[in-house]
Motif scaffolding. Structure first.
Motif, short mmCIF file in Angstrom:
data_model
loop_
_atom_site.label_atom_id
_atom_site.label_comp_id
_atom_site.label_asym_id
_atom_site.label_seq_id
_atom_site.Cartn_x
_atom_site.Cartn_y
_atom_site.Cartn_z
N THR A 1 -3.02 5.48 -15.72
CA THR A 1 -2.92 5.74 -14.29
C THR A 1 -3.69 4.66 -13.54
O THR A 1 -4.62 4.06 -14.06
N THR A 2 -3.26 4.43 -12.34
CA THR A 2 -4.01 3.53 -11.46
C THR A 2 -4.12 4.21 -10.11
O THR A 2 -3.13 4.72 -9.58
N SER A 3 -5.32 4.24 -9.59
CA SER A 3 -5.47 4.91 -8.30
C SER A 3 -6.66 4.32 -7.57
O SER A 3 -7.38 3.48 -8.09
N LYS A 4 -6.87 4.76 -6.37
CA LYS A 4 -8.07 4.36 -5.66
C LYS A 4 -8.97 5.57 -5.57
O LYS A 4 -8.57 6.69 -5.87
N LEU B 1 1.64 -2.07 -16.07
CA LEU B 1 1.32 -1.91 -14.65
C LEU B 1 0.65 -3.20 -14.19
O LEU B 1 -0.25 -3.71 -14.86
N GLU B 2 1.10 -3.72 -13.07
CA GLU B 2 0.51 -4.95 -12.54
C GLU B 2 0.25 -4.69 -11.06
O GLU B 2 1.17 -4.70 -10.26
N ILE B 3 -0.99 -4.41 -10.74
CA ILE B 3 -1.26 -3.80 -9.43
C ILE B 3 -2.26 -4.60 -8.61
O ILE B 3 -3.38 -4.87 -9.07
N PHE B 4 -1.83 -4.97 -7.42
CA PHE B 4 -2.66 -5.80 -6.55
C PHE B 4 -2.99 -5.11 -5.22
O PHE B 4 -3.44 -5.76 -4.29
N VAL C 1 -2.79 3.07 -3.97
CA VAL C 1 -1.54 3.34 -4.67
C VAL C 1 -1.75 4.47 -5.66
O VAL C 1 -2.88 4.80 -6.01
N GLN D 1 -9.87 -9.59 -11.12
CA GLN D 1 -8.66 -9.17 -11.81
C GLN D 1 -9.09 -8.50 -13.11
O GLN D 1 -9.87 -9.06 -13.87
N LEU E 1 -9.14 1.04 -8.34
CA LEU E 1 -9.22 -0.15 -7.50
C LEU E 1 -10.14 0.15 -6.33
O LEU E 1 -10.04 1.20 -5.69
N ILE E 2 -11.03 -0.79 -6.06
CA ILE E 2 -11.93 -0.64 -4.92
C ILE E 2 -11.71 -1.86 -4.03
O ILE E 2 -12.11 -2.96 -4.41
N GLY E 3 -11.03 -1.69 -2.94
CA GLY E 3 -10.72 -2.81 -2.06
C GLY E 3 -9.33 -3.34 -2.34
O GLY E 3 -8.74 -3.08 -3.39
N ASP E 4 -8.78 -4.10 -1.40
CA ASP E 4 -7.38 -4.52 -1.51
C ASP E 4 -7.22 -5.99 -1.88
O ASP E 4 -6.17 -6.57 -1.69
N GLN F 1 0.84 -1.21 0.00
CA GLN F 1 0.00 0.00 0.00
C GLN F 1 0.87 1.25 0.00
O GLN F 1 2.03 1.21 0.35
N CYS G 1 -0.14 5.02 -9.26
CA CYS G 1 0.80 4.53 -10.26
C CYS G 1 0.39 5.04 -11.62
O CYS G 1 -0.79 5.23 -11.89
N GLY G 2 1.38 5.19 -12.47
CA GLY G 2 1.04 5.62 -13.81
C GLY G 2 2.22 5.48 -14.74
O GLY G 2 3.35 5.33 -14.29
N ASP H 1 -4.75 -1.46 -3.45
CA ASP H 1 -5.62 -0.39 -3.93
C ASP H 1 -5.16 1.01 -3.56
O ASP H 1 -5.40 1.95 -4.29
N CYS I 1 -8.28 -7.05 -5.03
CA CYS I 1 -8.43 -7.14 -6.47
C CYS I 1 -7.14 -6.68 -7.15
O CYS I 1 -6.21 -6.23 -6.50
N GLY I 2 -7.10 -6.83 -8.45
CA GLY I 2 -5.91 -6.41 -9.20
C GLY I 2 -6.31 -5.65 -10.45
O GLY I 2 -7.31 -5.97 -11.08
N ALA I 3 -5.52 -4.63 -10.80
CA ALA I 3 -5.76 -3.89 -12.03
C ALA I 3 -4.45 -3.82 -12.79
O ALA I 3 -3.43 -3.45 -12.22
N HIS I 4 -4.50 -4.20 -14.05
CA HIS I 4 -3.25 -4.34 -14.80
C HIS I 4 -3.35 -3.66 -16.15
O HIS I 4 -4.43 -3.62 -16.75
N THR I 5 -2.25 -3.17 -16.61
CA THR I 5 -2.22 -2.46 -17.89
C THR I 5 -1.08 -3.02 -18.71
O THR I 5 0.06 -3.01 -18.27
#
Lengths: 250, 435, 498
Positions: free
Chosen positions: C439-442, B362-365, B369, C386, C412-415, B337, B371-372, B367, C417-421
């Motif tokens: 971008t990836t964010s909550k 991006l490989e993100i597990f 965070v 995922q 991302l909603i909750g910890d 986190q 990242c970009g 929430d 799950c996973g989001a990938h690009t």
């Protein structure tokens, strides 16, 4: 010999003719104003004189001290003494203003077969000019025009004009985006550069700028031609009556 | 390309190579067995090709074709050629450790000066005394397995807790043997609270068509401050594949930079793991490629723990028919986190036949965070070029100035002033050679 | 924002973890024998009264399929599918040629009623037209082709479309009535050998929609296909083919649902679009197949191949998708930008919750000069799902002046799950200009708190923020769909915040 002679110039951009046979003669020491409504071809003229790619000259000539300017690359024209103050000076991230100024100045001098400026002389000169234009030293360390305000960008153009000492200065819409104070500083800078050896072409939509940079000759452009020329009073006349009267003349 | 022989994959030539090399390789019987096993892994996989996802854009079967025989140990002639190259590429003020054709050259190295501040050994010594864990990594990639099988020598550096190196250490890899391959493996351990700068340079001393397969293991403790600069300046027909494994402790700063300015085929594949909280990574790279060069920078930044920051800036300048590859992956593990990971890669294509392939992942597990990544590709900006030319700069000079500014955004991330200037100088020389 | 208010109310009414389309329609059906063989292929072809060339085409695909293996590169994980344990054809029985809506099984009509999406389509299927003066000015006419399990059951507004010269009919009919068009275009964008699932589809597709818009015609209404999987253990393999001839325009909508079941059901569709000179195709999808239950049991495997060919100069193909359903989504609506100055667009919202796995994106293949493309992808991962964006942008050597802009954002909603690009960006000439950002964010705690302080529940606040996050893409949908999609988004995220 006139400094600049534009003879019956016809210019196309992407199949559309913008200048339909424009003629203009500028002698050393003169300040000419070119006025006209949007789309009359004022900026096109300035770009073609400076050699911007993307314009096709289909007819006519541009002579600079009798030499064919159209045969020269943009940098050769600059070295000959043609300076265009851009309406929208570009931002060049990563190139420090100081580095840029020195590289450009020395490139011009080299092209003219002159020796490069010594560093102390160069720095002294930059310091002098920037002070008179109210340009802080730390601005010169930043990338060219990066993060500069509209006024700062225009002052940076005038700074270059003062440093490079061109014989022909074309000021393209120098007043656009400037408030009165910023305009005055820039115009004072320009006026300080007026000399019997140097000519200026001031391109503007509004008469306002000409209160600060008083021209010797005023030309009115409409639809790609000069439709009327006269003394500085012509600008005031335009201010009062507008451009509409010239629309048909073109 | 001289190295591209007709044969593909792993063939008899390589097996012969291993059989003939085995006797010369350092290590106990147990290590020899491990090497044989690694070699079998390589033989099973063969050279990586485009259908292996990680090698999609760098198909070694097509680009390299075959692994060349192991270079002979450098003789006096080779060492004297190497000495000249070392002189030319040594960075002022740095202490040198030199590997010639993959073999440590004590006479060309500043062992004594370095030993005053750090422990320095060769891989050969280490393998003969210690266990062979240095040959083990987390990866079963074919080229890494090949390296484990054939690693001849390398440097093993230990920088003690709290040590503050008074000068940078420069590891110089010199190639003197033509049409041969060199396998080196090094390890750098940097203790808690230590401060160190090390540089790796890859250069040729007249050698042509050589192949380098190098591996580096870097382990950085907590509260350390480390700068790591790599300069891949190989001969135009050389192949250089380097794998790098970096583990970073807590509250540590790592300033990493790679520049590739030569080589027919170059690839740096780096696996950087943030294993302690509160660390900051600055990872940057420049590819300057011309002719038919192929330069690949593949980096995996693994945020395994919370509260770390990573910043990555990459620039590629690609001329003629050159091909630049950038693959950058940011992994954020489930518990990592408050990770802040950003990556920006830009490619500048100077010719119509140049090619740039970018794969920023991006490989993100986790929430919480931020990242970009960003990626751009394109030619020089005509508007900027015109502005510069209108101010009197000839075309090539205007281009050079813009290219310098373009790569400058990555180079300026180098924290050390002298090293930064050195790299700027290398980039300028590349640009001069171009025009 | 009244639409958001509507969403909020919707959320209030819905029980958590309830898939509102999870009902089964009890109608008799006519099924092919279980399993896949040449006999199955022949059975399907015979059921459709297909000409010999079509059967031959299918059999070639089937033989090719036998030599292929399932792709494994996507970031999705599922037990191996037993392709012999599926039914490949299921038609509602009794089935005869449908000439008017009255002949459709009332059970099916009831199904549409229950579905409620898209609502007006039910009205149209039931022949209800608004009274004069009561028309909703914002509501355009939509012609619907409904595909129930594998068979097209009804197509509306046929006559009106015919007047304009537009052909809109089940592809099974088009094979018989317009063989020259089908033969010319079928498989010309997605070849039978393209990939494992497309090849399977080529062998066993049973129905789908066919659209041909003649030169210079602007299709007078939205065209829509509504897909529903009903039958147990049935694979649905629809095939859609849309051709926009020179200077024409068509907008096409696709909606999908399936009942709630414990076992996984396979859906492997192929969609081919062809746009000739100066033509434009807009293709919108709201995919809401059953995603499986809260333990990850059941749900649709959605392995779809969608590809558009901008064959002509100045042509344009635009894909918009809202993906909220399916246990697994494997889908990359793509554009081949062959014609000079052609343009491709991909707008996507992909939402995953529970145990859903999404691997979706696009390919923009720039071949022609001055081709442009734009990719806007919004991925939202919640629960234990995922969610992967995978996209390719490539400009070939001769694609001078190619331009792409890509923005893919993940939330991302909750910890858990996973989001990938995973973008692939390939520039092969210097005049190509590519810009990509991700971008990836909550969801910002500050924003949530602000909303909650103003009286919204946590869930409502999340719905509000998510709707803002996806706004750019929602705007690309035809308006009626946008409202539906907005509701769906909120519903799909239920139970995602705790």
């Amino acid at each position: 010999m006139p400094l600049l002679e534009v003879k019956d110039l016809k210019v196309r951009v992407e199949e559309r003719e913008i200048l339909h046979g424009l003629t203009l003669t500028v002698n050393e020491g003169e300040v000419h104003a070119i006025m006209g409504p949007n789309g009359s071809g004022k900026s096109t003229l300035s770009h073609v004189i400076a050699g911007k790619p993307g314009y096709e000259v289909t007819d006519g000539q541009i002579l600079f001290r009798g030499e064919d300017l159209l045969e020269m690359s943009p940098d050769e024209r600059a070295a000959k003494g043609v300076f265009l103050a851009f309406q929208y000076p570009v931002e060049i991230p990563g190139v420090a203003t100081m580095t840029f100024l020195r590289t450009a100045l020395n490139a011009q001098r080299k092209a003219r077969g002159e020796s490069e400026y010594s560093t102390p002389d160069f720095l002294k000169k930059v310091r002098e000019v920037s002070k008179s234009l109210n340009i802080p030293q730390d601005m010169l360390k930043r990338g060219v025009n990066v993060g500069f305000s509209g006024g700062e960008k225009k002052r940076n153009e005038v700074l270059q004009m003062a440093l490079f000492e061109p014989s022909l200065c074309i000021l393209d819409e120098m007043d656009s985006g400037l408030d009165i104070d910023a305009l005055r500083i820039a115009a004072d800078g320009v006026n300080a550069l007026r000399s019997p050896k140097r000519a200026m072409v001031v391109i503007t939509h509004y008469q306002r700028l000409l209160n600060y940079i008083v021209p010797d000759v005023v030309h009115v452009m409409s639809k790609g031609r000069v439709v009327k020329s006269g003394g500085k009073d012509l600008a005031l006349e335009l201010e009062a009556s507008g451009y509409a009267q010239f629309e048909d003349a073109a | 390309m001289n190295v591209a022989l007709a044969k593909t994959g792993s063939g008899r030539a390589v097996s012969d190579l291993f059989a003939s090399a085995e006797g010369l390789l350092p290590g106990s019987p147990a290590i020899k067995a491990a090497r044989r096993q690694a070699f079998e892994t390589y033989e099973r996989l063969g050279l990586p090709h485009r259908r292996i996802e990680e090698w999609k854009y760098t198909d070694l079967r097509a680009l390299v074709g075959e692994v060349l025989p192991l270079a002979a140990s450098p003789d006096a002639g080779a060492l004297s050629k190497a000495a000249d190259a070392v002189k030319a590429h040594a960075i002022a003020g740095a202490r040198k450790l030199v590997l010639v054709d993959g073999v440590f050259a004590a006479d060309l190295s500043d062992v004594k000066a370095i030993a005053a501040e750090a422990s320095v050994k060769t891989l050969r010594e280490t393998l003969e005394k210690d266990a062979g864990d240095i040959l083990t990594t987390s990866s079963t990639d074919a080229v890494i397995s090949l390296n484990a099988a054939l690693a001849t020598d390398g440097v093993v550096l230990e920088i003690a807790d709290g040590a503050q190196l008074s000068a940078p250490i420069q590891i110089i890899h010199v190639a003197t043997a033509a049409s041969a391959s060199a396998y080196s493996r090094s390890r750098v351990r940097i203790g808690k609270g230590a401060r160190a700068t090390f540089i790796e340079s890859f250069v040729a001393a007249g050698a042509k068509a050589y192949q380098v397969n190098d591996a580096v293991i870097v382990e950085i403790g907590d509260n350390a401050d480390v700068a790591h600069i790599r300069l891949m300046d190989d001969a135009p027909d050389a192949v250089n594949i380097t794998s790098q494994f970096v583990t970073v402790g807590a509250d540590t700063k790592l300033n990493f930079f790679n520049m590739t300015t030569g080589g027919a085929v170059s690839r740096l594949q780096g696996f950087i793991k943030l294993a302690g909280e509160g660390s900051e990574l600055s990872i940057n790279g420049v590819n300057l490629l011309k002719k038919t060069e192929h330069g690949d920078l593949t980096l995996v930044v693994d945020h395994a723990v919370p509260n770390c920051t990573s910043r990555e800036i990459f620039r590629a300048v690609i001329d003629d028919r050159a091909h630049s590859v950038f693959q950058g992956r940011i992994i954020v593990r489930p518990d990592a986190q408050k990770t802040d990971g950003k990556m920006m890669t830009r490619a500048l294509l100077l010719s119509d036949e140049a090619e740039a392939d970018n794969k920023p992942e991006l490989e993100i597990f986790a929430d919480d965070v931020s990242c970009g990544h960003g990626a751009t590709a394109g030619a020089l900006d005509d508007t900027l070029l015109f502005y510069l030319r209108a101010r009197g700069l000839p075309e090539k000079d205007a281009q050079a100035l813009l290219i310098q500014a373009f790569v400058g955004e990555a180079i300026e991330q180098i924290a050390d002033d002298d090293l930064r200037e050195h790299v700027v100088g290398m980039a300028e020389r590349w640009l001069e050679r171009r025009s | 924002m009244p639409a958001v208010q509507e969403t909020v109310e919707r959320v209030k009414r819905i029980d958590v973890d309830q898939y509102r389309y999870g009902f089964e329609t009890l109608i008799e059906s006519d099924k092919a024998p279980k399993g896949l063989s040449e006999e199955t292929v022949k059975f399907i072809s015979a059921k459709k009264n297909e000409p010999a060339w079509m059967l031959q085409w299918r059999l070639e695909a089937y033989r090719r399929w036998l030599t292929m293996t399932e792709p494994t590169w996507a970031r999705v994980d599922y037990p191996k599918i037993d392709f012999q344990d599926l039914y490949y054809y299921s038609a509602p029985k009794p089935k005869k040629t449908v000439t008017s809506l009255d002949e459709i099984d009332p059970e099916i009509l009831k199904t549409y009623e229950k579905l409620g999406i898209p609502l007006r389509e039910v009205a149209m299927l039931e022949g209800v037209e608004p009274k004069p003066g009561e028309e909703d000015p914002n509501r355009r006419k939509i012609a619907v082709d409904a595909v129930f399990d594998s068979v097209s059951v009804a197509t509306t507004f046929k006559a009106e479309l015919k007047k304009a010269g537009v052909i809109f009919m089940p592809i099974s009919e088009a094979i018989r009535e317009h063989p020259e068009l089908v033969q010319k275009y079928l498989g010309s964008v997605v070849p039978t050998s393209d990939n494992f699932y497309a090849t399977l589809n080529s062998a066993v597709f049973s129905d789908g929609s066919f659209v041909y818009v003649p030169p210079g015609v602007r299709c007078p209404m939205e065209l829509s296909t509504y897909f529903r999987i009903n039958e147990r253990n049935t694979g649905q393999f629809e095939r859609t083919l849309i051709i926009a001839d020179k200077g024409s325009y068509v907008s096409y909508l696709e909606g999908c649902t399936a009942p709630q079941r414990d076992e996984n059901q396979l859906h492997a569709a192929v969609v081919e679009l062809v746009a000739h000179d100066d033509a434009e195709i807009k293709y919108s999808t709201v995919q809401n197949w059953y995603p499986g239950n809260s333990e990850g049991k059941g749900g649709i495997y959605n392995f779809v191949t969608k590809r558009g060919d901008c064959r002509g100069n100045n042509s344009k193909i635009s894909w918009t998708q809202v993906e909220t359903g399916s246990a697994i989504t494997w889908k990359y609506p793509s554009c081949i930008l062959r014609g000079d100055n052609s343009r491709g667009e991909f707008y996507s919202i992909a939402i995953s919750n529970g145990f859903q796995q999404v691997d979706s994106g696009t390919k923009m293949i720039h071949l022609g000069k001055n081709t442009t493309s734009r990719i806007i992808s919004k991925g939202i991962a919640a629960g234990k799902s995922q969610n992967t964006y995978r996209g390719l942008v490539t400009a070939h050597r001769k694609a001078t002046g190619a331009r792409n802009f890509t923005a893919c954002d993940s939330l991302l909603i909750g910890d858990k799950c996973g989001a990938h690009t995973v973008p692939y960006i390939e520039a092969k000439n210097s005049s190509a200009t590519f810009e990509h950002e991700a971008t990836t964010s909550k969801i910002s705690e500050d924003v949530l708190f602000y909303c909650i302080q103003r009286g919204l529940s946590q869930e409502e606040a999340v719905g509000l923020v998510v709707n803002g996050f996806v706004k750019d893409v929602l705007q690309q949908l035809p308006m009626e769909f946008a409202v539906e999609a907005q509701k769906l988004i909120s519903i799909s995220l239920e139970g995602s915040v705790g």
